[in-house]
Design an enzyme around this catalytic site. Structure first.
Site, PDB file in Angstrom:
ATOM      1  N   GLY A 129       5.058  -4.358  13.107  1.00  0.00           N
ATOM      2  CA  GLY A 129       3.876  -4.916  12.434  1.00  0.00           C
ATOM      3  C   GLY A 129       4.176  -5.960  11.391  1.00  0.00           C
ATOM      4  O   GLY A 129       3.558  -5.977  10.330  1.00  0.00           O
TER       5      GLY A 129
ATOM      6  N   SER B  71       5.020 -10.301  10.931  1.00  0.00           N
ATOM      7  CA  SER B  71       5.096 -11.617  11.587  1.00  0.00           C
ATOM      8  C   SER B  71       6.479 -12.231  11.389  1.00  0.00           C
ATOM      9  O   SER B  71       6.785 -13.292  11.927  1.00  0.00           O
ATOM     10  CB  SER B  71       4.032 -12.548  10.995  1.00  0.00           C
TER      11      SER B  71
ATOM     12  N   HIS C 269       8.527  -5.417  -1.559  1.00  0.00           N
ATOM     13  CA  HIS C 269       7.602  -6.341  -2.230  1.00  0.00           C
ATOM     14  C   HIS C 269       6.787  -5.660  -3.310  1.00  0.00           C
ATOM     15  O   HIS C 269       5.739  -6.158  -3.689  1.00  0.00           O
ATOM     16  CB  HIS C 269       6.679  -6.991  -1.181  1.00  0.00           C
TER      17      HIS C 269
ATOM     18  N   ASP D  29       0.856  -1.190   0.000  1.00  0.00           N
ATOM     19  CA  ASP D  29       0.000   0.000   0.000  1.00  0.00           C
ATOM     20  C   ASP D  29       0.892   1.241   0.000  1.00  0.00           C
ATOM     21  O   ASP D  29       2.104   1.137   0.200  1.00  0.00           O
ATOM     22  CB  ASP D  29      -0.949  -0.025   1.229  1.00  0.00           C
TER      23      ASP D  29
ATOM     24  N   PRO E  13       1.577  -6.270  18.737  1.00  0.00           N
ATOM     25  CA  PRO E  13       0.757  -6.739  19.870  1.00  0.00           C
ATOM     26  C   PRO E  13       0.829  -8.253  20.055  1.00  0.00           C
ATOM     27  O   PRO E  13       0.531  -8.777  21.118  1.00  0.00           O
ATOM     28  CB  PRO E  13      -0.662  -6.308  19.507  1.00  0.00           C
TER      29      PRO E  13
HETATM   30  N1  APR Z   1       0.384  -2.754  15.261  1.00  0.00           N
HETATM   31  C1  APR Z   1       1.498  -3.517  15.086  1.00  0.00           C
HETATM   32  N2  APR Z   1       1.469  -4.792  14.619  1.00  0.00           N
HETATM   33  C2  APR Z   1       0.247  -5.309  14.334  1.00  0.00           C
HETATM   34  C3  APR Z   1      -0.950  -4.582  14.489  1.00  0.00           C
HETATM   35  C4  APR Z   1      -0.848  -3.256  14.971  1.00  0.00           C
HETATM   36  N3  APR Z   1      -1.934  -2.490  15.167  1.00  0.00           N
HETATM   37  N4  APR Z   1      -1.993  -5.392  14.108  1.00  0.00           N
HETATM   38  C5  APR Z   1      -1.451  -6.571  13.728  1.00  0.00           C
HETATM   39  N5  APR Z   1      -0.106  -6.530  13.866  1.00  0.00           N
HETATM   40  C6  APR Z   1       0.872  -7.569  13.572  1.00  0.00           C
HETATM   41  C7  APR Z   1       0.336  -8.986  13.666  1.00  0.00           C
HETATM   42  O1  APR Z   1       0.454  -9.443  15.003  1.00  0.00           O
HETATM   43  C8  APR Z   1       1.274  -9.737  12.721  1.00  0.00           C
HETATM   44  O2  APR Z   1       2.393 -10.246  13.425  1.00  0.00           O
HETATM   45  O3  APR Z   1       1.247  -7.415  12.216  1.00  0.00           O
HETATM   46  C9  APR Z   1       1.754  -8.653  11.750  1.00  0.00           C
HETATM   47  C10 APR Z   1       1.254  -8.866  10.335  1.00  0.00           C
HETATM   48  O4  APR Z   1       1.835 -10.051   9.877  1.00  0.00           O
HETATM   49  P1  APR Z   1       1.477 -10.570   8.405  1.00  0.00           P
HETATM   50  O5  APR Z   1       0.000 -10.504   8.191  1.00  0.00           O
HETATM   51  O6  APR Z   1       2.211 -11.853   8.250  1.00  0.00           O
HETATM   52  O7  APR Z   1       2.090  -9.481   7.445  1.00  0.00           O
HETATM   53  P2  APR Z   1       3.618  -9.282   7.069  1.00  0.00           P
HETATM   54  O8  APR Z   1       4.507  -9.700   8.180  1.00  0.00           O
HETATM   55  O9  APR Z   1       3.753  -7.883   6.581  1.00  0.00           O
HETATM   56  O10 APR Z   1       3.800 -10.275   5.830  1.00  0.00           O
HETATM   57  C11 APR Z   1       5.055 -10.210   5.195  1.00  0.00           C
HETATM   58  O11 APR Z   1       4.299 -11.777   3.573  1.00  0.00           O
HETATM   59  O12 APR Z   1       2.542 -12.483   2.449  1.00  0.00           O
HETATM   60  C12 APR Z   1       3.732 -11.812   2.288  1.00  0.00           C
HETATM   61  O13 APR Z   1       4.354 -10.161   0.772  1.00  0.00           O
HETATM   62  C13 APR Z   1       3.504 -10.411   1.824  1.00  0.00           C
HETATM   63  O14 APR Z   1       4.580  -8.412   2.604  1.00  0.00           O
HETATM   64  C14 APR Z   1       3.916  -9.582   3.025  1.00  0.00           C
HETATM   65  C15 APR Z   1       4.869 -10.501   3.751  1.00  0.00           C
END
Ligand code: APR
Ligand code: ZN
Length: 262
Positions: free
Chosen positions: A203, A205, A134, A120, A230
């Protein structure tokens, strides 16, 4: 009935000030953001269940070259749906806090590098400069000749778009599973992590490599690692992380950045 603590009150000021002290003493800071920083803007994180029509698919099934070659119209319409879901979303206080920090970096004698896994444009909308590992949801290019496709495409259009140069299918400029990260972006991200005094993971995983390896690279080079999430990754026993701030980024980042300037 004691007055209910606001969310901010519930956050440990000791924990936040320990992070502030570490950051204040640093020169080079690398920040890596993931989908969680956009969660408070109303954009589901990547591993949130998909909604509605797309519920039966996982992102991994659609975000790859094979899926696009097998059924380009399906993958294209998924991205058009995702664009429709994102287009009216606004940056949240976490994005604006990072922008403020970037603006104050010189005064704070910080070299701050913001790297994101997000596709985004909320970092840009809030005024930040970010390195996108990405790709970017709003950019497109030709799947055959690679030419960038600069024309705006209404998110309602689910029909495939053809390349004016070669007639190939236009695809989103997103890094799909199994594809290489943009070379320049990856080089810059690695350099920022390897030279950082503090690495802050916000934010994410930390499941998807190679981006997830940046924190390990920073740690191996002697950086302090701070995580804002969190749902702490790797449980409490995660030796990689020196300071865990288990709070929503939109709540803790404005406080943290505000204290840096004091
Ligand atoms: N503040 C901080 N962290 C948060 C919040 C918040 N308000 N809400 C959720 N999270 C955390 C969740 O606990 C989770 O650990 O954000 C994390 C999101 O993890 P994913 O959904 O796995 O997203 P991300 O880590 O960005 O994925 C990495 O994977 O699928 C591919 O290319 C895609 O860029 C993505 C990459
Ligand atoms: Zn083409």
């Amino acid at each position: 009935m004691s007055p209910s603590l606001t969310d901010t009150d519930k956050m440990s000021s000791e924990l936040i000030s320990s992070a502030v002290q570490v950051i204040k003493a640093a020169k080079n800071i690398c920040v890596l953001t993931g989908a969680g920083i956009s969660a408070e803007s109303g954009i589901p994180t990547f591993r949130d269940k998909q909604s509605g029509l797309w519920e039966r698919f996982s992102a991994e099934e659609l975000a790859n070259v094979t899926a696009f070659e097998r059924d380009p119209a399906l993958v294209w319409s998924w991205y058009q749906w995702r664009r429709g879901e994102v287009k009216d979303k606004q940056p949240n206080p976490a994005h604006f806090a990072l922008t403020t920090w970037q603006q104050q970096a010189e005064a704070l004698e910080h070299r701050l590098c913001l790297v994101t896994q997000n596709v985004d444009d909320l970092h840009e909308q809030s005024g930040s400069e970010a390195i996108h590992l990405h790709g970017e949801l709003w950019r497109n290019h030709c799947s055959s000749c690679g030419a960038p496709y600069e024309q705006d495409i209404d998110t309602q259009i689910t029909e495939l778009v053809s390349c004016p140069k070669c007639g190939g299918h236009i695809r989103p400029s997103i890094v799909w599973f199994g594809e290489m990260l943009p070379h320049q972006a990856w080089q810059s991200a690695q350099r920022a992590a390897a030279t950082s005094d503090v690495f802050i993971s916000i934010g994410t995983s930390s499941l998807v490599y190679p981006a997830a390896g940046l924190a390990q690279l920073a740690k191996a080079k002697g950086a302090m690692v701070i995580e804002i999430n969190p749902n702490p990754t790797g449980g409490q026993s995660n030796r990689l992380i020196d300071i865990q701030l288990p709070y929503p980024a939109g709540q803790v980042l404005p406080i943290l950045v505000n204290q840096l300037a004091r």
